[in-house]
Design an enzyme around this catalytic site. Structure first.
Site, PDB file in Angstrom:
ATOM      1  N   LYS A   1       0.839  -1.196   0.000  1.00 45.36           N
ATOM      2  CA  LYS A   1       0.000   0.000   0.000  1.00 45.36           C
ATOM      3  C   LYS A   1       0.881   1.257   0.000  1.00 45.36           C
ATOM      4  CE  LYS A   1      -3.643   2.039   2.840  1.00 45.36           C
ATOM      5  NZ  LYS A   1      -4.558   1.826   3.969  1.00 45.36           N
TER       6      LYS A   1
ATOM      7  N   GLU B   1      10.551  -4.607   4.651  1.00 50.33           N
ATOM      8  CA  GLU B   1      10.659  -6.001   4.202  1.00 50.33           C
ATOM      9  C   GLU B   1      10.343  -6.115   2.709  1.00 50.33           C
ATOM     10  OE1 GLU B   1       9.009  -4.911   6.810  1.00 50.33           O
ATOM     11  OE2 GLU B   1       9.126  -6.310   8.506  1.00 50.33           O
TER      12      GLU B   1
ATOM     13  N   GLY C   1      -4.942  -2.449   5.244  1.00 52.75           N
ATOM     14  CA  GLY C   1      -4.162  -3.583   4.736  1.00 52.75           C
ATOM     15  C   GLY C   1      -4.836  -4.920   4.996  1.00 52.75           C
ATOM     16  N   ARG C   2      -5.311  -5.118   6.218  1.00 53.27           N
ATOM     17  CA  ARG C   2      -5.908  -6.419   6.574  1.00 53.27           C
ATOM     18  C   ARG C   2      -7.304  -6.597   5.993  1.00 53.27           C
ATOM     19  NH1 ARG C   2      -5.030  -3.049  10.561  1.00 53.27           N
ATOM     20  NH2 ARG C   2      -6.662  -2.308  11.957  1.00 53.27           N
TER      21      ARG C   2
ATOM     22  N   GLU D   1      -5.043  -7.437  14.982  1.00 53.63           N
ATOM     23  CA  GLU D   1      -4.553  -6.115  14.600  1.00 53.63           C
ATOM     24  C   GLU D   1      -5.706  -5.102  14.673  1.00 53.63           C
ATOM     25  OE1 GLU D   1      -1.280  -5.840  11.555  1.00 53.63           O
ATOM     26  OE2 GLU D   1      -2.755  -4.565  10.604  1.00 53.63           O
TER      27      GLU D   1
ATOM     28  N   HIS E   1      -4.908 -34.252  17.230  1.00 52.56           N
ATOM     29  CA  HIS E   1      -3.825 -35.118  17.712  1.00 52.56           C
ATOM     30  C   HIS E   1      -2.741 -34.317  18.399  1.00 52.56           C
ATOM     31  CE1 HIS E   1      -5.501 -38.663  15.691  1.00 52.56           C
ATOM     32  NE2 HIS E   1      -6.025 -37.720  14.924  1.00 52.56           N
TER      33      HIS E   1
ATOM     34  N   LYS F   1       7.629  -0.716  12.070  1.00 51.73           N
ATOM     35  CA  LYS F   1       8.172  -0.291  10.783  1.00 51.73           C
ATOM     36  C   LYS F   1       9.384   0.639  10.961  1.00 51.73           C
ATOM     37  CE  LYS F   1       4.138  -1.099   7.902  1.00 51.73           C
ATOM     38  NZ  LYS F   1       3.329  -0.689   6.780  1.00 51.73           N
TER      39      LYS F   1
HETATM   40  C1  G6Q Z   1      -2.645  -4.047   7.909  1.00 55.15           C
HETATM   41  C2  G6Q Z   1      -1.416  -3.450   8.389  1.00 55.15           C
HETATM   42  C3  G6Q Z   1      -0.150  -4.101   7.915  1.00 55.15           C
HETATM   43  C4  G6Q Z   1       0.227  -3.782   6.487  1.00 55.15           C
HETATM   44  C5  G6Q Z   1       1.668  -4.197   6.240  1.00 55.15           C
HETATM   45  C6  G6Q Z   1       2.125  -3.939   4.838  1.00 55.15           C
HETATM   46  O1  G6Q Z   1      -3.746  -3.658   8.179  1.00 55.15           O
HETATM   47  O2  G6Q Z   1      -1.425  -2.092   8.144  1.00 55.15           O
HETATM   48  O3  G6Q Z   1      -0.168  -5.488   8.075  1.00 55.15           O
HETATM   49  O4  G6Q Z   1      -0.633  -4.411   5.592  1.00 55.15           O
HETATM   50  O5  G6Q Z   1       2.493  -3.554   7.156  1.00 55.15           O
HETATM   51  O6  G6Q Z   1       2.029  -2.598   4.515  1.00 55.15           O
HETATM   52  P1  G6Q Z   1       2.214  -2.118   3.031  1.00 55.15           P
HETATM   53  O7  G6Q Z   1       1.129  -2.728   2.204  1.00 55.15           O
HETATM   54  O8  G6Q Z   1       2.129  -0.624   3.070  1.00 55.15           O
HETATM   55  O9  G6Q Z   1       3.562  -2.605   2.578  1.00 55.15           O
END
Ligand code: G6Q
Length: 551
Positions: free
Chosen positions: A215, A221, A277-278, A363, A394, A514
């Site tokens: 996003k 990462e 994001g989620r 989250e 199990h 981050k």
């Molecule tokens: C989700 C969070 C988080 C996010 C990641 C990746 O709700 O905000 O999990 O999706 O940190 O972020 P970017 O898509 O900006 O790389």
């Protein structure tokens, strides 16, 4: 400075009359066993179950009575849940700390819907992106989109993390049955180089397309993995920079950063700041899903989401699946003191569903202050965890059956298997029903003795029972059912967030992560011994790591 938006429910949940009544009711109800509740109410198994949008939801094996349910529903009313649902669906800025609208529901709204954000209908933009995604997916799937050296794309690697990874991986695994088996799909999220190394293992760069999903397009990462992918791809394609345009596409809201990376914005698929994001697996973040299963299946998934959205938006709370699911889990979390919820899909294709739900639930609702920034006086999100059945039986089910903790469980099952092999499916489903039955009713000392168990062994073989569970039964795992299931949990999370009076849509805890590492990276990499100003533990660990690196 703009005034802080006023929350719709300024009151603390515990001050609401329904909350107090629930606390009092808990004292008597908690002494009752599910055996008694069922024995005294022969219709319970039918009455406490509803079917909606193709999902059958049996909540009768919960430690509730009709009175409990009406008090929980009263709590939802007193929390003005209806008003808050309308606020979300109408694009109000209910994410108060980020001052953003929360409109994942717009991602699956039919084309003729109008949803306004700052006076602008966002639905046409959503469909424009979906159309571009479909066009691109069809070109990749048909072989029309070719790589730099003229070979067709056979491998797709999604690079992303958190919301830009968990949804795509979960959806790919869940819908693998519907995917193009001539293509390989892999997912890289971790900054641990092993993740990339293993994902790229054995693949031919000439046939590999990377989708960089982020996003913000600044996540450490993802950007590190994207740079590594770029180098890997270039190395396999003779180093020609022009190849990037054929082997890299981006999913992002940040066109400037995408361009800086070297991806043409013609190959960028956008989304909007009102998609968390989620909550983004059904946005362009789902591009890998669409390539895997095709636009038609992706649209069927969106339709499933939308059906659940409409159910949530319009159906009275007493028959509203997400509201009931959210309230039941809140009942254990806040009144029984349960710390966790186990999600147990009896469907191998849903093996990543618990991991996906961990982000969605924790989250969103792992928050310690109210909308007004005051410390909460009650527990917020429980810990979600789980594994597909029957594997979990199990291992950790021992604790659920006979341990000292109360663990409410969500069992998810499908009547029709996607792979019909002998009588595997009857065995699988028999296990679902047997588990929920055993959890609820247990086995008394008398029953154990009657089996001829010696006295000394009886306590070990007794099952107290009275352990609650929901059973969600659907016909078959289809793209449409997956959409419904995800939306079910999304809106259950929303319901809880409203009652807890928290912001379910920010994630300041993730934001901290981050930036945290940024300070230490140069201290690990600098050739000269760095001056360290951390605590004595961190300083020592950094020095020790540097020594290991040198050896
Ligand atoms: C989700 C969070 C988080 C996010 C990641 C990746 O709700 O905000 O999990 O999706 O940190 O972020 P970017 O898509 O900006 O790389």
């Amino acid at each position: 400075m703009a005034a802080q938006p006023q929350p719709l429910t300024p009151e603390r949940p515990a001050k609401k009359s329904a909350w107090k009544e629930l606390a009092a009711h808990y004292k008597t109800l908690s002494k009752q066993h599910l055996r008694e509740l069922f024995a005294g109410d022969p219709e319970r198994g039918q009455r406490m179950a509803i079917e909606a949008v193709g999902l059958y939801f049996d909540y009768s094996k919960n430690r509730v009575t009709d009175e409990t349910m009406s008090l929980l529903l009263k709590l939802a009313e007193e929390s003005r849940l209806r008003e808050r649902i309308d606020a979300m669906f109408s694009g109000q800025r209910i994410n108060v700390t980020e001052k953003r609208a929360v409109l994942h529901v717009a991602l699956r709204a039919p084309e003729d819907t109008t949803i306004l954000v700052d006076g602008k209908n966002v639905v046409p933009e959503v469909h424009a992106v979906l159309d571009r995604m479909a066009n691109f997916s069809n070109r990749v799937r048909s072989g029309e989109w070719i790589g730099h050296t003229g070979k067709r794309i056979r491998n797709v690697i999604n690079i992303g993390i958190g919301g830009s990874d968990l949804g795509p991986v979960m959806a790919y695994e869940a819908l693998k049955h519907y995917s193009d088996r001539s293509m390989t799909f892999r997912f890289v999220s971790n900054v641990d180089g092993t993740d990339f190394a293993e994902a790229a293992q054995g693949l031919d760069a000439e046939e590999t397309l990377f989708i960089v999903s982020s996003k913000t397009f600044t996540t450490l990462e993802t950007m590190t993995n994207a740079q590594t992918a770029r180098a890997w791809s270039l190395a396999g394609l003779g180093g020609d920079e022009k190849s990037v345009a054929k082997h890299f596409v981006a999913v992002s809201t940040n066109a400037a950063e995408v361009t800086k990376f070297g991806i043409d914005t013609a190959n960028m698929f956008g989304f909007w700041d009102w998609v968390g994001g989620r909550y983004s697996m059904d946005s362009a973040i789902g591009l890998s899903t669409m390539i895997a299963v095709g636009p038609e299946n992706f649209h069927a998934m969106l339709d499933g989401f939308h059906q659940m959205d409409e159910h949530f938006r319009t159906v009275p709370f007493e028959r509203n699946l997400p509201v009931l699911l959210g309230l039941l889990s809140l009942w254990y979390n806040d009144f029984f003191g349960a710390q966790t919820v186990a999600v147990l899909p009896y469907e191998q294709y849903l093996k990543r569903f618990p991991a996906y739900l961990q982000q969605l639930t924790m989250e969103s609702n792992g928050k310690h202050v109210t909308l007004k920034g005051k410390p909460v006086k009650h527990d917020t999100s429980p810990i979600y965890w789980g594994e597909p059945g029957t594997n979990g039986q199990h291992s950790f089910y021992q604790l659920i059956h006979q341990g000292t903790r109360l663990i409410p469980c969500d069992f998810i099952a499908f009547a029709k298997p996607l792979n019909q092999l002998g009588h595997h499916h009857d065995i699988l489903i028999a296990n679902v029903f047997a588990q929920t039955e055993a959890l609820a009713f247990g086995k008394t000392p008398e029953q154990v003795k009657a089996e001829g168990t010696p006295d000394w062994l009886v306590p070990h073989r007794v099952f107290e029972g009275n352990r609650p569970s929901n059973t969600i039964l659907a016909h078959e795992l289809t793209p449409d059912t997956l959409g419904k299931l995800v939306a079910l949990y999304e809106h259950a999370v929303f319901t809880q967030g409203v009652i807890w009076n928290i912001d379910s849509f920010d994630q300041w805890g993730v934001e901290l992560g981050k930036v945290l590492a940024q300070r230490i990276i140069p201290e690990l990499e600098s050739p000269a011994e760095p001056v360290l100003n951390h605590d004595s533990s961190t300083n020592t660990l950094i020095r020790r790591y540097r020594k290991h690196k040198e050896s």
